[in-house]
Motif scaffolding. Structure first.
Motif, mmCIF file in Angstrom:
data_model
loop_
_atom_site.group_PDB
_atom_site.id
_atom_site.type_symbol
_atom_site.label_atom_id
_atom_site.label_comp_id
_atom_site.label_asym_id
_atom_site.label_seq_id
_atom_site.Cartn_x
_atom_site.Cartn_y
_atom_site.Cartn_z
ATOM 1 N N GLU A 130 -23.372 25.333 49.686
ATOM 2 C CA GLU A 130 -24.012 26.647 49.655
ATOM 3 C C GLU A 130 -24.925 26.778 48.433
ATOM 4 O O GLU A 130 -25.989 27.392 48.512
ATOM 5 C CB GLU A 130 -22.935 27.732 49.643
ATOM 6 C CG GLU A 130 -22.161 27.834 50.960
ATOM 7 C CD GLU A 130 -21.013 28.822 50.895
ATOM 8 O OE1 GLU A 130 -20.668 29.391 51.943
ATOM 9 O OE2 GLU A 130 -20.459 29.030 49.800
ATOM 10 N N THR A 137 -22.621 25.207 57.993
ATOM 11 C CA THR A 137 -21.879 25.706 59.159
ATOM 12 C C THR A 137 -20.830 24.706 59.610
ATOM 13 O O THR A 137 -19.692 25.076 59.947
ATOM 14 C CB THR A 137 -22.841 26.010 60.320
ATOM 15 O OG1 THR A 137 -23.793 26.983 59.901
ATOM 16 C CG2 THR A 137 -22.081 26.535 61.523
ATOM 17 N N LYS A 144 -17.882 24.793 57.179
ATOM 18 C CA LYS A 144 -17.051 25.979 57.392
ATOM 19 C C LYS A 144 -16.172 25.811 58.636
ATOM 20 O O LYS A 144 -14.999 26.207 58.642
ATOM 21 C CB LYS A 144 -17.928 27.225 57.528
ATOM 22 C CG LYS A 144 -18.571 27.682 56.218
ATOM 23 C CD LYS A 144 -19.381 28.952 56.434
ATOM 24 C CE LYS A 144 -19.955 29.464 55.114
ATOM 25 N NZ LYS A 144 -20.770 30.688 55.301
ATOM 26 N N LYS A 145 -16.750 25.227 59.680
ATOM 27 C CA LYS A 145 -15.980 25.007 60.909
ATOM 28 C C LYS A 145 -14.834 24.043 60.652
ATOM 29 O O LYS A 145 -13.720 24.234 61.148
ATOM 30 C CB LYS A 145 -16.898 24.465 62.004
ATOM 31 C CG LYS A 145 -16.207 24.297 63.346
ATOM 32 C CD LYS A 145 -17.189 23.843 64.423
ATOM 33 C CE LYS A 145 -16.478 23.680 65.760
ATOM 34 N NZ LYS A 145 -17.413 23.233 66.818
#
Length: 344
Positions: free
Chosen positions: A43, A51, A54-55
């Motif tokens: 980030e 993404t 995070k998944k």
């Protein structure tokens, strides 16, 4: 500008390229702390695979079933705790939490022990509000031997096998209640304590602190005999009404257990000088006690910080499943909140 590469991300997170690859593709296990560090670095540098990371973190979270055994489903106080605990489980960031809320309506200790054992078949860890009794303690110790951690909230137990306690310093809480009665009253008089049951360690300790304050006080307050409400508002109502009729210099009441709504009903019905003079200190900010403060029926409410308590309890329950259990009982003494008519 070129997009950050895996090598750039590895450098920013201070890990190897192979570790970043595992986080992105989920081929091998990665410690949650390491994956969080990689996500934070991604980030920060604007890495395109945020993404995916995070998944991966979401998929790797364990499923934990948090069991909470509360009392008397008809009481709004315990309905409030059920709601707050459910929200804390749902908000817990390190697991897919599943709240299991159950109530014990009949307060006989064997009912609580049976409910505790029944909950252990469905929950990974248990939080409980209960009185201290050999049958309940025996059930807690048995669950500890089976690897089911049991945490007490608000009131502790003497069970050797309990995993931890989250609540207030009850002696300090009782002394604080006494301080308010001492300092609000222009002149000393008779002071009473209502407890729900002498089996609740929290209430026993609150009474202890309350009485110890007045033993040390330089003002001439007279302590009346402590009375038990059995957590029933109707009993508290009768006790309050009788004391108003029989004690001509009653100036202070500390409601250290259940039944405060009955106390307030008796004071409202009486409405005389004795009822208006009485300085009443109660526990837990609810819609009922908030109304009592606003009307002046209650002077002070000493309350657990509900969300902080729930969040702390959930965190401790989750972490107890990831660490080797020791004989040391974790103690989390949270500051109590003080409410008056001026700050509700």
């Amino acid at each position: 500008m070129t997009r950050p590469t895996i090598a750039d991300l590895a450098k920013a997170a201070n890990v190897g390229v192979s570790t970043v690859d595992r986080v992105l593709n989920g081929r091998d296990p990665v410690r949650p702390q390491t994956a969080e560090r990689v996500l934070s670095a991604a980030e920060r540098i604007g890495f395109h695979g945020v993404t995916a990371i995070k998944k991966r973190l979401e998929n790797d979270k364990p499923v934990i079933k948090f069991g909470f055994l509360l009392k008397q489903s008809h009481r709004k106080l315990y309905q409030m705790w059920a709601e707050v605990l459910t929200k804390a489980v749902e908000a817990y960031p390190d697991a897919h939490g599943r709240p299991i809320i159950r109530f014990v309506d009949e307060l006989a200790p064997e009912n609580t022990a049976d409910a505790l054992l029944a909950m252990s078949r469905d929950a990974d860890a248990i939080g409980i509000i209960t009185s201290d009794h050999p049958q309940i303690n025996h059930a807690v110790d048995g669950l500890e031997n089976e690897g089911i951690p049991v945490f007490t909230m608000i009131s502790d137990l003497t069970a050797r096998g309990r995993a931890g306690y989250v609540g207030n310093d009850c002696v300090k809480k009782g002394r604080t209640a006494a301080w308010f009665i001492d300092n609000v009253n222009p002149s000393p008089g008779k002071v009473a304590v209502f407890v729900g049951s002498h089996r609740y360690l929290s209430q026993e300790l609150c009474e202890m602190g309350f009485r110890s304050y007045f033993r040390e006080s330089e003002r001439d307050f007279q302590m009346l005999e402590t009375q038990g409400t059995q957590e029933e508002p109707d009993l508290a109502y009768d006790m309050t009404r009788k004391l108003l009729e029989s004690e001509d210099n009653w100036v202070g009441l500390y409601v250290a257990g259940g039944g405060v709504t009955g106390v307030m009903r008796a004071l409202r019905e009486n409405g005389g000088p004795a009822a208006k003079r009485l300085v009443v200190i109660a526990h837990e900010l609810t819609n009922e006690t908030r109304a009592g403060l606003a009307e002046g029926v209650l002077r002070v409410v000493l309350s657990h910080p509900a969300r902080l308590l729930a969040d702390t309890l959930v965190k401790e329950m989750a972490e107890s499943l990831n660490t080797h259990r020791t004989s040391i009982v974790s103690q989390h003494m949270l500051p109590f909140e003080i409410y008056t008519a001026a700050n509700i």
